[in-house]
Design a protein around this motif. Structure first.
Motif, PDB file in Angstrom:
ATOM      1  N   LEU A  54       0.836  -1.198   0.000  1.00  0.00           N
ATOM      2  CA  LEU A  54       0.000   0.000   0.000  1.00  0.00           C
ATOM      3  C   LEU A  54       0.870   1.247   0.000  1.00  0.00           C
ATOM      4  O   LEU A  54       2.003   1.225   0.491  1.00  0.00           O
ATOM      5  CB  LEU A  54      -0.918   0.022   1.229  1.00  0.00           C
ATOM      6  CG  LEU A  54      -1.927  -1.113   1.390  1.00  0.00           C
ATOM      7  CD1 LEU A  54      -2.800  -0.863   2.616  1.00  0.00           C
ATOM      8  CD2 LEU A  54      -2.779  -1.288   0.154  1.00  0.00           C
ATOM      9  N   THR A  55       0.333   2.333  -0.537  1.00  0.00           N
ATOM     10  CA  THR A  55       1.038   3.615  -0.440  1.00  0.00           C
ATOM     11  C   THR A  55       1.010   4.070   1.013  1.00  0.00           C
ATOM     12  O   THR A  55       0.238   3.538   1.827  1.00  0.00           O
ATOM     13  CB  THR A  55       0.383   4.686  -1.326  1.00  0.00           C
ATOM     14  OG1 THR A  55      -0.917   4.980  -0.801  1.00  0.00           O
ATOM     15  CG2 THR A  55       0.283   4.240  -2.776  1.00  0.00           C
ATOM     16  N   ASP A  56       1.824   5.061   1.338  1.00  0.00           N
ATOM     17  CA  ASP A  56       1.860   5.568   2.718  1.00  0.00           C
ATOM     18  C   ASP A  56       0.483   6.065   3.164  1.00  0.00           C
ATOM     19  O   ASP A  56       0.046   5.777   4.276  1.00  0.00           O
ATOM     20  CB  ASP A  56       2.885   6.693   2.856  1.00  0.00           C
ATOM     21  CG  ASP A  56       4.314   6.188   2.728  1.00  0.00           C
ATOM     22  OD1 ASP A  56       4.544   4.979   2.935  1.00  0.00           O
ATOM     23  OD2 ASP A  56       5.193   7.011   2.414  1.00  0.00           O
ATOM     24  N   ARG A  57      -0.191   6.814   2.307  1.00  0.00           N
ATOM     25  CA  ARG A  57      -1.517   7.339   2.652  1.00  0.00           C
ATOM     26  C   ARG A  57      -2.547   6.224   2.799  1.00  0.00           C
ATOM     27  O   ARG A  57      -3.353   6.225   3.708  1.00  0.00           O
ATOM     28  CB  ARG A  57      -2.002   8.351   1.599  1.00  0.00           C
ATOM     29  CG  ARG A  57      -1.322   9.693   1.688  1.00  0.00           C
ATOM     30  CD  ARG A  57      -1.938  10.503   2.831  1.00  0.00           C
ATOM     31  NE  ARG A  57      -1.247  11.746   3.051  1.00  0.00           N
ATOM     32  CZ  ARG A  57      -1.702  12.927   2.689  1.00  0.00           C
ATOM     33  NH1 ARG A  57      -2.827  13.038   2.043  1.00  0.00           N
ATOM     34  NH2 ARG A  57      -1.014  14.012   2.981  1.00  0.00           N
ATOM     35  N   GLN A  58      -2.514   5.262   1.869  1.00  0.00           N
ATOM     36  CA  GLN A  58      -3.449   4.134   1.955  1.00  0.00           C
ATOM     37  C   GLN A  58      -3.214   3.362   3.247  1.00  0.00           C
ATOM     38  O   GLN A  58      -4.159   3.025   3.955  1.00  0.00           O
ATOM     39  CB  GLN A  58      -3.281   3.192   0.755  1.00  0.00           C
ATOM     40  CG  GLN A  58      -3.803   3.747  -0.535  1.00  0.00           C
ATOM     41  CD  GLN A  58      -3.435   2.882  -1.730  1.00  0.00           C
ATOM     42  OE1 GLN A  58      -2.611   1.968  -1.634  1.00  0.00           O
ATOM     43  NE2 GLN A  58      -4.042   3.165  -2.878  1.00  0.00           N
ATOM     44  N   ARG A  59      -1.957   3.095   3.552  1.00  0.00           N
ATOM     45  CA  ARG A  59      -1.614   2.361   4.773  1.00  0.00           C
ATOM     46  C   ARG A  59      -2.124   3.094   6.004  1.00  0.00           C
ATOM     47  O   ARG A  59      -2.767   2.503   6.877  1.00  0.00           O
ATOM     48  CB  ARG A  59      -0.096   2.167   4.864  1.00  0.00           C
ATOM     49  CG  ARG A  59       0.356   1.369   6.062  1.00  0.00           C
ATOM     50  CD  ARG A  59       1.877   1.182   6.141  1.00  0.00           C
ATOM     51  NE  ARG A  59       2.459   0.793   4.871  1.00  0.00           N
ATOM     52  CZ  ARG A  59       3.201   1.595   4.096  1.00  0.00           C
ATOM     53  NH1 ARG A  59       3.460   2.829   4.474  1.00  0.00           N
ATOM     54  NH2 ARG A  59       3.698   1.158   2.966  1.00  0.00           N
ATOM     55  N   HIS A  60      -1.845   4.390   6.069  1.00  0.00           N
ATOM     56  CA  HIS A  60      -2.276   5.177   7.223  1.00  0.00           C
ATOM     57  C   HIS A  60      -3.796   5.133   7.378  1.00  0.00           C
ATOM     58  O   HIS A  60      -4.312   4.868   8.466  1.00  0.00           O
ATOM     59  CB  HIS A  60      -1.797   6.628   7.085  1.00  0.00           C
ATOM     60  CG  HIS A  60      -2.212   7.489   8.221  1.00  0.00           C
ATOM     61  ND1 HIS A  60      -1.550   7.492   9.425  1.00  0.00           N
ATOM     62  CD2 HIS A  60      -3.248   8.363   8.365  1.00  0.00           C
ATOM     63  CE1 HIS A  60      -2.146   8.338  10.250  1.00  0.00           C
ATOM     64  NE2 HIS A  60      -3.181   8.877   9.621  1.00  0.00           N
ATOM     65  N   CYS A  61      -4.505   5.377   6.279  1.00  0.00           N
ATOM     66  CA  CYS A  61      -5.969   5.423   6.335  1.00  0.00           C
ATOM     67  C   CYS A  61      -6.564   4.065   6.687  1.00  0.00           C
ATOM     68  O   CYS A  61      -7.475   3.970   7.512  1.00  0.00           O
ATOM     69  CB  CYS A  61      -6.543   5.925   5.007  1.00  0.00           C
ATOM     70  SG  CYS A  61      -6.179   7.663   4.682  1.00  0.00           S
ATOM     71  N   VAL A  62      -6.045   3.004   6.077  1.00  0.00           N
ATOM     72  CA  VAL A  62      -6.559   1.654   6.341  1.00  0.00           C
ATOM     73  C   VAL A  62      -6.315   1.254   7.793  1.00  0.00           C
ATOM     74  O   VAL A  62      -7.215   0.745   8.476  1.00  0.00           O
ATOM     75  CB  VAL A  62      -5.933   0.619   5.367  1.00  0.00           C
ATOM     76  CG1 VAL A  62      -6.161  -0.801   5.835  1.00  0.00           C
ATOM     77  CG2 VAL A  62      -6.488   0.811   3.969  1.00  0.00           C
ATOM     78  N   LEU A  63      -5.103   1.471   8.283  1.00  0.00           N
ATOM     79  CA  LEU A  63      -4.795   1.106   9.671  1.00  0.00           C
ATOM     80  C   LEU A  63      -5.634   1.904  10.669  1.00  0.00           C
ATOM     81  O   LEU A  63      -6.175   1.339  11.627  1.00  0.00           O
ATOM     82  CB  LEU A  63      -3.306   1.293   9.955  1.00  0.00           C
ATOM     83  CG  LEU A  63      -2.373   0.296   9.286  1.00  0.00           C
ATOM     84  CD1 LEU A  63      -0.914   0.686   9.523  1.00  0.00           C
ATOM     85  CD2 LEU A  63      -2.632  -1.119   9.766  1.00  0.00           C
TER      86      LEU A  63
END
Length: 98
Positions: free
Chosen positions: A47-56
């Protein structure tokens, strides 16, 4: 037949993994551990950094999209898009392992 996105949570993970564990002769807890390991590996590496942050934040820390948006300085629809794209990528990659 369309594939559907399955969300793992403490409430449904036993039910999701039960049939597969019976077919493979594995215990349900072994199957859950494998699924979580694959899922976390994909989150960390694909995942991209933003996707990772949002998903977590959304799925694991149970934060609302508005809260995540204000933390990142973006609008809630942007957070929604990151979560949707991240979840789609997670599903696409992990369906081969589950």
């Amino acid at each position: 037949m369309r594939d559907r996105l399955i969300h793992f949570s403490d409430l449904n993970s036993d039910k999701i993994c039960f049939e597969r564990s019976i077919m493979n002769g594995e215990s349900n807890s072994e199957n859950r551990k494998k699924a979580l390991k694959v899922l976390m590996n994909v989150i960390e590496n694909d995942l991209t950094d933003r996707q990772r942050h949002c998903v977590l934040e959304y799925y694991f820390n149970h934060k609302k999209m508005k809260t995540i948006a204000s933390e990142l300085g973006v609008t809630p629809p942007v957070v929604t898009r990151h979560i949707q794209m991240g979840a789609a990528k997670l599903y696409k990659i992990t369906k081969h392992y589950m």
